[in-house]
Design an enzyme around this catalytic site. Structure first.
Site, PDB file in Angstrom:
ATOM      1  N   ASN A  84      -0.195  20.682 -19.349  1.00 17.37           N
ATOM      2  CA  ASN A  84      -0.567  19.990 -20.586  1.00 17.37           C
ATOM      3  C   ASN A  84      -0.568  20.938 -21.783  1.00 17.37           C
ATOM      4  OD1 ASN A  84      -1.009  17.596 -19.165  1.00 17.37           O
ATOM      5  ND2 ASN A  84      -3.032  18.320 -18.539  1.00 17.37           N
TER       6      ASN A  84
ATOM      7  N   LYS B 261       7.562  23.794 -12.511  1.00 20.14           N
ATOM      8  CA  LYS B 261       6.635  22.679 -12.306  1.00 20.14           C
ATOM      9  C   LYS B 261       6.300  22.540 -10.811  1.00 20.14           C
ATOM     10  CE  LYS B 261       5.316  18.001 -13.207  1.00 20.14           C
ATOM     11  NZ  LYS B 261       5.383  16.790 -14.001  1.00 20.14           N
TER      12      LYS B 261
ATOM     13  N   HIS C 213       8.040  12.302 -28.339  1.00 24.51           N
ATOM     14  CA  HIS C 213       7.033  13.052 -27.574  1.00 24.51           C
ATOM     15  C   HIS C 213       7.307  14.564 -27.629  1.00 24.51           C
ATOM     16  CE1 HIS C 213       4.096  14.037 -24.538  1.00 24.51           C
ATOM     17  NE2 HIS C 213       5.028  14.609 -23.795  1.00 24.51           N
TER      18      HIS C 213
ATOM     19  N   ARG D 250      -2.984  22.634 -12.438  1.00 21.54           N
ATOM     20  CA  ARG D 250      -1.967  21.702 -12.949  1.00 21.54           C
ATOM     21  C   ARG D 250      -2.167  21.391 -14.433  1.00 21.54           C
ATOM     22  NH1 ARG D 250       0.943  16.646  -9.885  1.00 21.54           N
ATOM     23  NH2 ARG D 250       2.121  15.921 -11.691  1.00 21.54           N
TER      24      ARG D 250
ATOM     25  N   HIS E 187      -0.246  19.847 -25.438  1.00 21.64           N
ATOM     26  CA  HIS E 187      -0.363  18.388 -25.447  1.00 21.64           C
ATOM     27  C   HIS E 187      -1.604  17.853 -26.165  1.00 21.64           C
ATOM     28  CE1 HIS E 187       3.054  18.551 -22.814  1.00 21.64           C
ATOM     29  NE2 HIS E 187       3.060  17.250 -22.626  1.00 21.64           N
TER      30      HIS E 187
ATOM     31  N   LYS F  65       3.064  11.998 -10.287  1.00 20.64           N
ATOM     32  CA  LYS F  65       2.214  11.161 -11.150  1.00 20.64           C
ATOM     33  C   LYS F  65       2.970   9.877 -11.476  1.00 20.64           C
ATOM     34  CE  LYS F  65      -0.751  14.428 -13.589  1.00 20.64           C
ATOM     35  NZ  LYS F  65      -1.100  15.005 -14.894  1.00 20.64           N
TER      36      LYS F  65
ATOM     37  N   GLU G 185       9.325  19.644 -23.972  1.00 21.44           N
ATOM     38  CA  GLU G 185       8.759  20.032 -22.669  1.00 21.44           C
ATOM     39  C   GLU G 185       9.446  21.306 -22.161  1.00 21.44           C
ATOM     40  OE1 GLU G 185       6.165  18.747 -21.210  1.00 21.44           O
ATOM     41  OE2 GLU G 185       5.929  16.859 -22.302  1.00 21.44           O
TER      42      GLU G 185
ATOM     43  N   ARG H 288       0.818  -1.227   0.000  1.00 19.08           N
ATOM     44  CA  ARG H 288       0.000   0.000   0.000  1.00 19.08           C
ATOM     45  C   ARG H 288       0.851   1.276   0.000  1.00 19.08           C
ATOM     46  NH1 ARG H 288      -2.729  -3.252   3.694  1.00 19.08           N
ATOM     47  NH2 ARG H 288      -4.541  -4.242   2.761  1.00 19.08           N
TER      48      ARG H 288
ATOM     49  N   HIS I 149      -0.942  14.673 -28.198  1.00 19.32           N
ATOM     50  CA  HIS I 149      -1.553  13.366 -27.910  1.00 19.32           C
ATOM     51  C   HIS I 149      -2.262  12.816 -29.147  1.00 19.32           C
ATOM     52  CE1 HIS I 149      -1.622  14.347 -23.325  1.00 19.32           C
ATOM     53  NE2 HIS I 149      -0.487  13.791 -23.693  1.00 19.32           N
TER      54      HIS I 149
ATOM     55  N   GLU J 158      -4.368  17.828  -9.792  1.00 22.89           N
ATOM     56  CA  GLU J 158      -4.877  18.318 -11.080  1.00 22.89           C
ATOM     57  C   GLU J 158      -6.385  18.548 -11.071  1.00 22.89           C
ATOM     58  OE1 GLU J 158      -2.901  16.723 -14.531  1.00 22.89           O
ATOM     59  OE2 GLU J 158      -4.548  17.349 -15.822  1.00 22.89           O
TER      60      GLU J 158
HETATM   61  N1  GLY Z   1       3.231  15.829 -16.984  1.00 24.70           N
HETATM   62  C1  GLY Z   1       2.186  16.623 -16.514  1.00 24.70           C
HETATM   63  C2  GLY Z   1       2.008  16.608 -15.034  1.00 24.70           C
HETATM   64  O1  GLY Z   1       2.866  16.138 -14.320  1.00 24.70           O
HETATM   65  O2  GLY Z   1       1.011  17.060 -14.544  1.00 24.70           O
END
Ligand code: GLY
Length: 345
Positions: free
Chosen positions: A232, A214, A251, A228, A235, A144, A186, A122, A239, A224
């Site tokens: 993107n 960031k 990418h 946040r 993107h 993430k 990026e 966990r 995408h 998010e």
């Molecule tokens: N790569 C986008 C984020 O970390 O929110």
């Protein structure tokens, strides 16, 4: 002695998340300081790394008993099966809740190992040693983690913040140029999120500045639910290009084209002027990245793919530049989407 004292010759960025706050250290050779940031009390460390990193001689020593688990290279390693396999190997070895996982590599490895750490017992503590530009300025920061399903990328995952991140700029010297380009897309994005002039900075300082941008966004909106999404930027088209496939784009190259598209769209939506569009083209082109669609790109298929983007919450949502910075925009007329596509052909 604290980690902050021991690592004070590296650049430090703090990700402020209350009791889950952590430091990101940036500089040449910072991976050799791993033992100083291994979470206290961990007596065993599972080092998860990838073949290309091991082959390039990029190794780490966590300073406690450890085992190295080597994955293949590439996005295809991010599967539920791979996470299960790692969990089983950790369990067979006897890794406990007090121990830790260290991921050494690019975004695919940090996503997979981070997800595995998030679910094993966990959740056990995690340190990232990011060895690619994309990993350093994006994937390893912000918590993430995730794996892919046949139905889509990153559809299973967790927010699981690391205890520390080491961005070793020495490792970038071993990267193939196309991998570097993936990170540069990026990096170009950060110019617009913070209106930052990153060009004046040397590479480690520039990476640290991107991380700081960031970190500020993540600190404001960890899960998010709003701000946040600014990360993107560029993107939505990226995408779609990636989902369409067949364009042979990294990418970062897809993001680069997506940034210019977003600028063309923002101008047509009356949010920015032509000089700001030129600024996008100048920054993206300045990194040697593409500013136009690949040959043969089909407008209809790409516009169709916009509505399948997993960030599309309420119809097609674009992050667009404007007088108040980058913000979500919905309800854009299909004609604008198509005209803007023609503008980057
Ligand atoms: N790569 C986008 C984020 O970390 O929110």
């Amino acid at each position: 002695m604290t980690a902050a004292f021991l690592l004070d010759d590296a650049l430090r960025v703090s990700v402020e998340l209350g009791e889950r706050s952590y430091n990101v250290w940036v500089g040449p050779g910072v991976r050799h300081r791993l033992a100083e940031v291994v979470p206290p009390g961990a007596s065993r460390v599972a080092v998860v790394t990838q073949a290309a990193v091991a082959d390039a001689g990029i190794t780490v020593d966590p300073g406690v008993e450890h085992r190295v688990f080597i994955t293949d290279d590439g996005e295809h390693i991010k599967t539920m099966g791979a996470a299960e396999q790692l969990c089983r190997e950790f369990a067979q070895w006897g890794l406990t809740r007090r121990d830790a996982v260290v991921a050494v590599g690019g975004g695919a490895v940090t996503d997979l190992a981070g997800f595995t750490a998030a679910v094993y017992h966990r959740g056990i503590r995690m340190v990232y040693v990011a060895t690619t530009l994309l990993g350093q300025i994006d994937a390893s920061v912000g918590g993430k983690t995730g794996v892919n399903l046949p139905e889509g990328k990153n559809l299973v995952g967790a927010f699981w913040q690391p205890s520390a991140v080491l961005c070793d700029t020495e490792a970038l010297d071993t990267l193939p140029p196309e991998e570097m380009r993936s990170g540069l897309g990026e990096m170009a994005k950060y110019h617009f999120i913070a209106d930052a002039d990153l060009h004046s900075l040397a590479l480690p300082e520039r990476i640290a500045r991107c991380v700081a941008i960031k970190a500020e966004v993540v600190a404001a909106d960890e899960r998010e639910s709003g701000r946040r999404a600014v990360l993107n930027y560029g993107h939505t088209l990226a995408h779609a290009l990636e989902a369409h496939g067949g364009y042979n784009l990294r990418h970062g190259e897809a993001v680069a084209i997506g940034l210019v598209y977003a600028a063309e769209l923002a101008r047509r939506a009356g949010r920015i002027d032509a000089s700001r569009v030129s600024e996008h083209r100048r920054v993206v082109g300045g990194y040697g990245l593409p500013t136009s669609l690949p040959a043969g790109a089909d407008t209809d298929s790409l516009v169709e793919l916009f509505s399948r983007d997993k960030k599309a919450v309420d119809g097609v949502t674009f992050m667009l530049d404007g007088p108040n910075g980058i913000q979500p925009a919905t309800g854009l007329a299909p004609a604008l989407l198509r005209e803007s596509m023609e503008a980057i052909r």
